[in-house]
Write an enzyme that holds these catalytic residues in place. Structure first.
Site, PDB file in Angstrom:
ATOM      1  N   LYS A  41       0.807  -1.188   0.000  1.00 20.08           N
ATOM      2  CA  LYS A  41       0.000   0.000   0.000  1.00 20.08           C
ATOM      3  C   LYS A  41       0.858   1.263   0.000  1.00 20.08           C
ATOM      4  CE  LYS A  41      -3.130  -2.327   3.211  1.00 20.08           C
ATOM      5  NZ  LYS A  41      -2.495  -3.121   4.288  1.00 20.08           N
ATOM      6  N   GLY A  42       2.127   1.106   0.329  1.00 20.66           N
ATOM      7  CA  GLY A  42       2.997   2.264   0.574  1.00 20.66           C
ATOM      8  C   GLY A  42       3.087   3.262  -0.559  1.00 20.66           C
ATOM      9  N   ASP A  98       7.453   3.046  -2.528  1.00 15.26           N
ATOM     10  CA  ASP A  98       7.648   4.105  -1.536  1.00 15.26           C
ATOM     11  C   ASP A  98       9.114   4.267  -1.141  1.00 15.26           C
ATOM     12  OD1 ASP A  98       7.702   1.622  -0.236  1.00 15.26           O
ATOM     13  OD2 ASP A  98       6.194   2.134   1.277  1.00 15.26           O
ATOM     14  N   ASP A 101      14.941  -0.015   0.847  1.00 15.75           N
ATOM     15  CA  ASP A 101      15.685  -0.090   2.104  1.00 15.75           C
ATOM     16  C   ASP A 101      16.790  -1.138   1.930  1.00 15.75           C
ATOM     17  OD1 ASP A 101      16.180   0.324   4.853  1.00 15.75           O
ATOM     18  OD2 ASP A 101      14.765  -1.225   5.443  1.00 15.75           O
ATOM     19  N   LYS A 129      17.262   4.470   0.896  1.00 12.63           N
ATOM     20  CA  LYS A 129      18.150   4.408   2.064  1.00 12.63           C
ATOM     21  C   LYS A 129      19.358   3.546   1.695  1.00 12.63           C
ATOM     22  CE  LYS A 129      14.952   3.485   5.555  1.00 12.63           C
ATOM     23  NZ  LYS A 129      14.596   2.877   6.846  1.00 12.63           N
ATOM     24  N   PHE A 150      13.952   5.429  10.524  1.00 13.21           N
ATOM     25  CA  PHE A 150      12.656   4.874  10.160  1.00 13.21           C
ATOM     26  C   PHE A 150      11.682   6.019   9.910  1.00 13.21           C
ATOM     27  CE2 PHE A 150       8.745   2.515  10.254  1.00 13.21           C
ATOM     28  CZ  PHE A 150       9.114   1.383   9.556  1.00 13.21           C
ATOM     29  N   VAL A 151      11.169   6.070   8.686  1.00 12.92           N
ATOM     30  CA  VAL A 151      10.319   7.198   8.296  1.00 12.92           C
ATOM     31  C   VAL A 151       8.869   6.764   8.066  1.00 12.92           C
ATOM     32  CG1 VAL A 151      12.149   8.636   7.334  1.00 12.92           C
ATOM     33  CG2 VAL A 151      11.070   6.916   5.889  1.00 12.92           C
ATOM     34  N   ASP A 157       4.246   3.486   6.509  1.00 12.81           N
ATOM     35  CA  ASP A 157       3.612   3.219   7.794  1.00 12.81           C
ATOM     36  C   ASP A 157       4.590   2.734   8.841  1.00 12.81           C
ATOM     37  OD1 ASP A 157       3.936   0.603   6.439  1.00 12.81           O
ATOM     38  OD2 ASP A 157       2.899  -0.161   8.209  1.00 12.81           O
ATOM     39  N   ARG A 163       0.283   6.386   7.553  1.00  6.21           N
ATOM     40  CA  ARG A 163       0.363   6.478   6.088  1.00  6.21           C
ATOM     41  C   ARG A 163      -0.226   7.794   5.596  1.00  6.21           C
ATOM     42  NH1 ARG A 163       1.756   1.434   3.941  1.00  6.21           N
ATOM     43  NH2 ARG A 163       0.953  -0.383   5.044  1.00  6.21           N
TER      44      ARG A 163
HETATM   45  P1  IMP Z   1      13.297  -3.616   1.654  1.00  6.95           P
HETATM   46  O1  IMP Z   1      12.827  -4.922   1.121  1.00  6.95           O
HETATM   47  O2  IMP Z   1      14.143  -3.766   2.895  1.00  6.95           O
HETATM   48  O3  IMP Z   1      13.978  -2.737   0.623  1.00  6.95           O
HETATM   49  O4  IMP Z   1      12.055  -2.869   2.232  1.00  6.95           O
HETATM   50  C1  IMP Z   1      11.044  -2.467   1.495  1.00  6.95           C
HETATM   51  C2  IMP Z   1       9.803  -2.216   2.324  1.00  6.95           C
HETATM   52  O5  IMP Z   1      10.069  -2.080   3.727  1.00  6.95           O
HETATM   53  C3  IMP Z   1       9.215  -0.917   1.890  1.00  6.95           C
HETATM   54  O6  IMP Z   1       8.364  -1.091   0.781  1.00  6.95           O
HETATM   55  C4  IMP Z   1       8.492  -0.477   3.136  1.00  6.95           C
HETATM   56  O7  IMP Z   1       7.212  -1.084   3.167  1.00  6.95           O
HETATM   57  C5  IMP Z   1       9.306  -1.036   4.271  1.00  6.95           C
HETATM   58  N1  IMP Z   1      10.213  -0.004   4.841  1.00  6.95           N
HETATM   59  C6  IMP Z   1      11.556   0.057   4.762  1.00  6.95           C
HETATM   60  N2  IMP Z   1      12.042   1.131   5.395  1.00  6.95           N
HETATM   61  C7  IMP Z   1      10.969   1.791   5.883  1.00  6.95           C
HETATM   62  C8  IMP Z   1      10.806   3.012   6.652  1.00  6.95           C
HETATM   63  O8  IMP Z   1      11.748   3.733   6.994  1.00  6.95           O
HETATM   64  N3  IMP Z   1       9.522   3.342   6.951  1.00  6.95           N
HETATM   65  C9  IMP Z   1       8.438   2.609   6.592  1.00  6.95           C
HETATM   66  N4  IMP Z   1       8.541   1.478   5.877  1.00  6.95           N
HETATM   67  C10 IMP Z   1       9.796   1.063   5.530  1.00  6.95           C
HETATM   68 MG    MG Z   2       6.166  -1.147   0.794  1.00  7.87          MG
END
Ligand code: IMP
Ligand code: MG
Length: 175
Positions: A41-42, A98, A101, A129, A150-151, A157, A163
């Site tokens: 949903k992000g 969104d 990470d 990030k 963490f944002v 969310d 959100r």
């Molecule tokens: P990744 O697989 O670690 O790159 O993470 C991706 C997902 O983790 C994103 O689509 C977000 O849903 C969640 N996420 C990662 N960092 C944050 C943050 O700082 N705030 C909120 N959601 C995050």
């Molecule tokens: Mg996401």
């Protein structure tokens, strides 16, 4: 007690940056149709604002995925909860997310989408990030590169909350 949230980018700053991304995408895809794939949903708040700023024809589809892990850390094991409604043949795809990470989610998703026979696949993320990256993921269009915090807000969310904040904030979790 309520979580403390400090503003990282105001609503005006976020919207101004999205406007620039829209202009850049419109230039890069001149004469073409862009197929935006929003990751639920992000990415919903971001994709709405972005799509409105793109001046070439736009089509939309959505996917919903979940990554096993706790509230703040993804695991790399991704489950598709809702797949695309339409096939991708010959489309110019931009995946709209969104935040990138660790890169675990996007690395899986891009690989999955790339196997479906589109003309091209690019990635547009509101936030990046890079310090946290585990899997190598190239972001073609980035809103903001942010530090390791963490944002929330603008679609992002913490435990499904925040959100709807119109800005991006850093959350200091209580307790
Ligand atoms: P990744 O697989 O670690 O790159 O993470 C991706 C997902 O983790 C994103 O689509 C977000 O849903 C969640 N996420 C990662 N960092 C944050 C943050 O700082 N705030 C909120 N959601 C995050
Ligand atoms: Mg996401």
């Amino acid at each position: 007690m309520a979580d403390k949230i400090s503003v990282l980018y105001s609503e005006e700053e976020v919207n101004a940056r999205i406007r620039e991304l829209g202009e850049q995408i419109s230039r890069d895809y001149e004469g073409k149709t862009v197929h935006l794939i929003g990751i639920l949903k992000g990415a919903t708040f971001f994709i709405c604002e972005l799509a409105k700023r793109i001046t070439v024809p736009v089509t939309l589809d959505f996917m919903s995925v979940s990554s096993y892990g706790d509230a703040t850390e993804s695991s790399g094991i991704v489950k598709i909860n809702k797949d695309l409604d339409e096939p991708l043949d010959d489309r110019n795809v931009i995946v709209v997310e969104d935040i990138v990470d660790t890169g675990n989610t996007l690395s899986y998703l891009l690989d999955n989408i790339q196997k479906r026979g589109s003309k091209s696949v690019k990635l547009c993320a509101l936030l990046d990030k890079p310090e946290r990256r585990i899997k190598d993921v190239k972001v073609d269009y980035t809103g903001f590169v942010i530090p390791d915090a963490f944002v929330v807000g603008y679609g992002l969310d913490y435990a499904q909350k925040y959100r709807n904040l119109p800005y991006i904030g850093i959350v200091e979790v209580d307790g």
